[in-house]
Design a protein around this motif. Structure first.
Motif, PDB file in Angstrom:
ATOM      1  N   LEU A   1      -6.685   1.534   0.220  1.00  0.00           N
ATOM      2  CA  LEU A   1      -6.231   0.142   0.175  1.00  0.00           C
ATOM      3  C   LEU A   1      -5.973  -0.363  -1.246  1.00  0.00           C
ATOM      4  O   LEU A   1      -4.877  -0.867  -1.536  1.00  0.00           O
ATOM      5  N   PRO A   2      -6.933  -0.271  -2.186  1.00  0.00           N
ATOM      6  CA  PRO A   2      -6.633  -0.757  -3.546  1.00  0.00           C
ATOM      7  C   PRO A   2      -5.565   0.059  -4.258  1.00  0.00           C
ATOM      8  O   PRO A   2      -4.789  -0.490  -5.069  1.00  0.00           O
ATOM      9  N   ILE A   3      -5.499   1.354  -3.957  1.00  0.00           N
ATOM     10  CA  ILE A   3      -4.476   2.193  -4.589  1.00  0.00           C
ATOM     11  C   ILE A   3      -3.082   1.736  -4.175  1.00  0.00           C
ATOM     12  O   ILE A   3      -2.176   1.551  -5.012  1.00  0.00           O
ATOM     13  N   ILE A   4      -2.904   1.531  -2.860  1.00  0.00           N
ATOM     14  CA  ILE A   4      -1.596   1.082  -2.376  1.00  0.00           C
ATOM     15  C   ILE A   4      -1.303  -0.344  -2.855  1.00  0.00           C
ATOM     16  O   ILE A   4      -0.162  -0.665  -3.237  1.00  0.00           O
ATOM     17  N   TYR A   5      -2.325  -1.186  -2.864  1.00  0.00           N
ATOM     18  CA  TYR A   5      -2.120  -2.582  -3.273  1.00  0.00           C
ATOM     19  C   TYR A   5      -1.643  -2.670  -4.724  1.00  0.00           C
ATOM     20  O   TYR A   5      -0.635  -3.338  -5.016  1.00  0.00           O
ATOM     21  N   PHE A   6      -2.339  -2.004  -5.628  1.00  0.00           N
ATOM     22  CA  PHE A   6      -1.934  -2.075  -7.038  1.00  0.00           C
ATOM     23  C   PHE A   6      -0.609  -1.357  -7.278  1.00  0.00           C
ATOM     24  O   PHE A   6       0.142  -1.736  -8.191  1.00  0.00           O
ATOM     25  N   GLY A   7      -0.315  -0.345  -6.455  1.00  0.00           N
ATOM     26  CA  GLY A   7       1.006   0.275  -6.550  1.00  0.00           C
ATOM     27  C   GLY A   7       2.114  -0.696  -6.172  1.00  0.00           C
ATOM     28  O   GLY A   7       3.170  -0.749  -6.824  1.00  0.00           O
ATOM     29  N   LEU A   8       1.891  -1.524  -5.144  1.00  0.00           N
ATOM     30  CA  LEU A   8       2.873  -2.531  -4.750  1.00  0.00           C
ATOM     31  C   LEU A   8       2.984  -3.645  -5.788  1.00  0.00           C
ATOM     32  O   LEU A   8       4.089  -4.164  -6.047  1.00  0.00           O
ATOM     33  N   VAL A   9       1.863  -4.018  -6.397  1.00  0.00           N
ATOM     34  CA  VAL A   9       1.896  -5.074  -7.414  1.00  0.00           C
ATOM     35  C   VAL A   9       2.678  -4.614  -8.639  1.00  0.00           C
ATOM     36  O   VAL A   9       3.484  -5.376  -9.208  1.00  0.00           O
ATOM     37  N   GLU A  10       2.463  -3.396  -9.071  1.00  0.00           N
ATOM     38  CA  GLU A  10       3.127  -2.905 -10.283  1.00  0.00           C
ATOM     39  C   GLU A  10       4.604  -2.633 -10.071  1.00  0.00           C
ATOM     40  O   GLU A  10       5.408  -2.853 -10.976  1.00  0.00           O
ATOM     41  N   THR A  11       4.959  -2.142  -8.913  1.00  0.00           N
ATOM     42  CA  THR A  11       6.361  -1.778  -8.672  1.00  0.00           C
ATOM     43  C   THR A  11       7.165  -2.897  -8.023  1.00  0.00           C
ATOM     44  O   THR A  11       8.394  -2.944  -8.173  1.00  0.00           O
ATOM     45  N   GLY A  12       6.489  -3.796  -7.311  1.00  0.00           N
ATOM     46  CA  GLY A  12       7.212  -4.874  -6.635  1.00  0.00           C
ATOM     47  C   GLY A  12       8.018  -4.405  -5.438  1.00  0.00           C
ATOM     48  O   GLY A  12       8.982  -5.073  -5.032  1.00  0.00           O
ATOM     49  N   ILE A  13       7.658  -3.275  -4.864  1.00  0.00           N
ATOM     50  CA  ILE A  13       8.397  -2.739  -3.724  1.00  0.00           C
ATOM     51  C   ILE A  13       7.977  -3.474  -2.449  1.00  0.00           C
ATOM     52  O   ILE A  13       6.798  -3.740  -2.231  1.00  0.00           O
ATOM     53  N   ASN A  14       8.955  -3.764  -1.613  1.00  0.00           N
ATOM     54  CA  ASN A  14       8.699  -4.342  -0.300  1.00  0.00           C
ATOM     55  C   ASN A  14       8.925  -3.258   0.755  1.00  0.00           C
ATOM     56  O   ASN A  14      10.056  -2.798   0.960  1.00  0.00           O
ATOM     57  N   ILE A  15       7.865  -2.843   1.391  1.00  0.00           N
ATOM     58  CA  ILE A  15       7.962  -1.805   2.413  1.00  0.00           C
ATOM     59  C   ILE A  15       8.230  -2.477   3.747  1.00  0.00           C
ATOM     60  O   ILE A  15       7.430  -3.307   4.207  1.00  0.00           O
ATOM     61  N   PRO A  16       9.337  -2.135   4.391  1.00  0.00           N
ATOM     62  CA  PRO A  16       9.637  -2.778   5.685  1.00  0.00           C
ATOM     63  C   PRO A  16       8.729  -2.243   6.793  1.00  0.00           C
ATOM     64  O   PRO A  16       8.603  -1.034   6.993  1.00  0.00           O
ATOM     65  N   PHE A  17       8.084  -3.145   7.478  1.00  0.00           N
ATOM     66  CA  PHE A  17       7.234  -2.825   8.609  1.00  0.00           C
ATOM     67  C   PHE A  17       7.573  -3.744   9.765  1.00  0.00           C
ATOM     68  O   PHE A  17       8.080  -4.853   9.557  1.00  0.00           O
ATOM     69  N   PRO A  18       7.283  -3.342  10.967  1.00  0.00           N
ATOM     70  CA  PRO A  18       7.500  -4.258  12.106  1.00  0.00           C
ATOM     71  C   PRO A  18       6.656  -5.526  11.959  1.00  0.00           C
ATOM     72  O   PRO A  18       5.602  -5.525  11.321  1.00  0.00           O
ATOM     73  N   GLU A  19       7.137  -6.615  12.522  1.00  0.00           N
ATOM     74  CA  GLU A  19       6.444  -7.893  12.406  1.00  0.00           C
ATOM     75  C   GLU A  19       5.044  -7.839  13.006  1.00  0.00           C
ATOM     76  O   GLU A  19       4.127  -8.485  12.509  1.00  0.00           O
ATOM     77  N   GLN A  20       4.886  -7.058  14.060  1.00  0.00           N
ATOM     78  CA  GLN A  20       3.573  -6.956  14.682  1.00  0.00           C
ATOM     79  C   GLN A  20       2.554  -6.346  13.732  1.00  0.00           C
ATOM     80  O   GLN A  20       1.410  -6.803  13.648  1.00  0.00           O
ATOM     81  N   ALA A  21       2.993  -5.327  12.960  1.00  0.00           N
ATOM     82  CA  ALA A  21       2.084  -4.692  12.000  1.00  0.00           C
ATOM     83  C   ALA A  21       1.731  -5.658  10.870  1.00  0.00           C
ATOM     84  O   ALA A  21       0.571  -5.729  10.430  1.00  0.00           O
ATOM     85  N   ILE A  22       2.736  -6.430  10.396  1.00  0.00           N
ATOM     86  CA  ILE A  22       2.480  -7.388   9.317  1.00  0.00           C
ATOM     87  C   ILE A  22       1.558  -8.505   9.790  1.00  0.00           C
ATOM     88  O   ILE A  22       0.648  -8.949   9.061  1.00  0.00           O
ATOM     89  N   GLU A  23       1.765  -8.979  11.022  1.00  0.00           N
ATOM     90  CA  GLU A  23       0.893 -10.034  11.548  1.00  0.00           C
ATOM     91  C   GLU A  23      -0.550  -9.548  11.685  1.00  0.00           C
ATOM     92  O   GLU A  23      -1.494 -10.280  11.383  1.00  0.00           O
ATOM     93  N   GLU A  24      -0.712  -8.303  12.125  1.00  0.00           N
ATOM     94  CA  GLU A  24      -2.066  -7.748  12.220  1.00  0.00           C
ATOM     95  C   GLU A  24      -2.701  -7.647  10.836  1.00  0.00           C
ATOM     96  O   GLU A  24      -3.885  -7.949  10.653  1.00  0.00           O
ATOM     97  N   GLY A  25      -1.887  -7.236   9.845  1.00  0.00           N
ATOM     98  CA  GLY A  25      -2.390  -7.180   8.470  1.00  0.00           C
ATOM     99  C   GLY A  25      -2.747  -8.557   7.944  1.00  0.00           C
ATOM    100  O   GLY A  25      -3.744  -8.714   7.228  1.00  0.00           O
ATOM    101  N   ASN A  26      -1.952  -9.570   8.271  1.00  0.00           N
ATOM    102  CA  ASN A  26      -2.251 -10.928   7.815  1.00  0.00           C
ATOM    103  C   ASN A  26      -3.567 -11.444   8.411  1.00  0.00           C
ATOM    104  O   ASN A  26      -4.348 -12.108   7.716  1.00  0.00           O
ATOM    105  N   ARG A  27      -3.791 -11.136   9.679  1.00  0.00           N
ATOM    106  CA  ARG A  27      -5.049 -11.566  10.293  1.00  0.00           C
ATOM    107  C   ARG A  27      -6.244 -10.886   9.612  1.00  0.00           C
ATOM    108  O   ARG A  27      -7.264 -11.535   9.345  1.00  0.00           O
ATOM    109  N   PHE A  28      -6.101  -9.600   9.317  1.00  0.00           N
ATOM    110  CA  PHE A  28      -7.195  -8.876   8.651  1.00  0.00           C
ATOM    111  C   PHE A  28      -7.440  -9.433   7.252  1.00  0.00           C
ATOM    112  O   PHE A  28      -8.586  -9.689   6.852  1.00  0.00           O
TER     113      PHE A  28
END
Length: 197
Positions: free
Chosen positions: A104-131
């Motif tokens: 989790l922290p490895i992927i998070y800091f990788g996204l922060v440094e690169t600014g990449i937006n990985i496309p995921f289905p809305e259901q997966a993003i909503e589940e991530g938002n709840r978590f």
């Protein structure tokens, strides 16, 4: 007087006497018919004529031995789990949590440094938002504003990535469980039992 005696006496042989000698010799039985054995030795030499295995035979034997080796390893792991089920279950649980938390922290800091937006289905993003919302509420994080929204998105994406790799994580946990149980968990449990005594 026989013909042979006449020849020895005179030193010469007539044609008639020679013919009689040959007939007498022809009628003489051989040693094999008289039941006598000749003093002859026969040596028999044998060579190893076994053909060398061909490439096709070697390949076939290797293909047969590979499933046998895999089956023996599976039986070995099954026997280890049967003898020490607690250490294997604990090892699997620890590895499952490690493979879920460490990325989790490895992927998070990788996204922060690169600014990449990985496309995921809305259901997966909503589940991530709840978590992420539960975690932020528990630790009192402020997710308001643009920075908070970006942080929320990166954390939700990290959770979705880890969730997507669950089959690979499970396979890795199963593969590492026997080694972890034998080398780490079992020694710690044995030490704890001795310490309690």
């Amino acid at each position: 007087m026989t013909s042979l005696q006449a020849i020895l006496k005179t030193g010469t042989a007539s044609p008639l006497s020679t013919h009689k000698i040959l007939r007498h010799t022809a009628r003489t039985p051989s040693l094999s018919k008289l039941g006598l054995r000749t003093n002859t030795h026969h040596k028999y030499y044998s060579t190893n004529t076994t053909p060398a295995p061909t490439t096709a035979q070697s390949t076939a034997s290797a293909q047969v031995s590979t499933p046998i080796q895999k089956q023996s390893r599976f039986r070995q792991y099954a026997e280890q789990f049967k003898n020490k089920p607690a250490s294997h279950l604990i090892s699997f649980g620890i590895l499952h949590e490690i493979t879920a938390i460490v990325p989790l922290p490895i992927i998070y800091f990788g996204l922060v440094e690169t600014g990449i937006n990985i496309p995921f289905p809305e259901q997966a993003i909503e589940e991530g938002n709840r978590f992420v919302g539960k975690v932020a509420k528990y630790y009192g994080w402020n997710m308001e504003g643009a920075d908070g929204a970006r942080m929320m998105l990166n954390m939700a994406t990290s959770y979705a990535v880890v969730k997507a790799f669950m089959p690979l994580r499970l396979a890795l946990c199963v593969w590492m469980t026997p080694w972890t149980a034998t080398r780490i968990v079992s020694p710690v449990m044995n030490f704890w039992r001795r310490f309690k005594k």
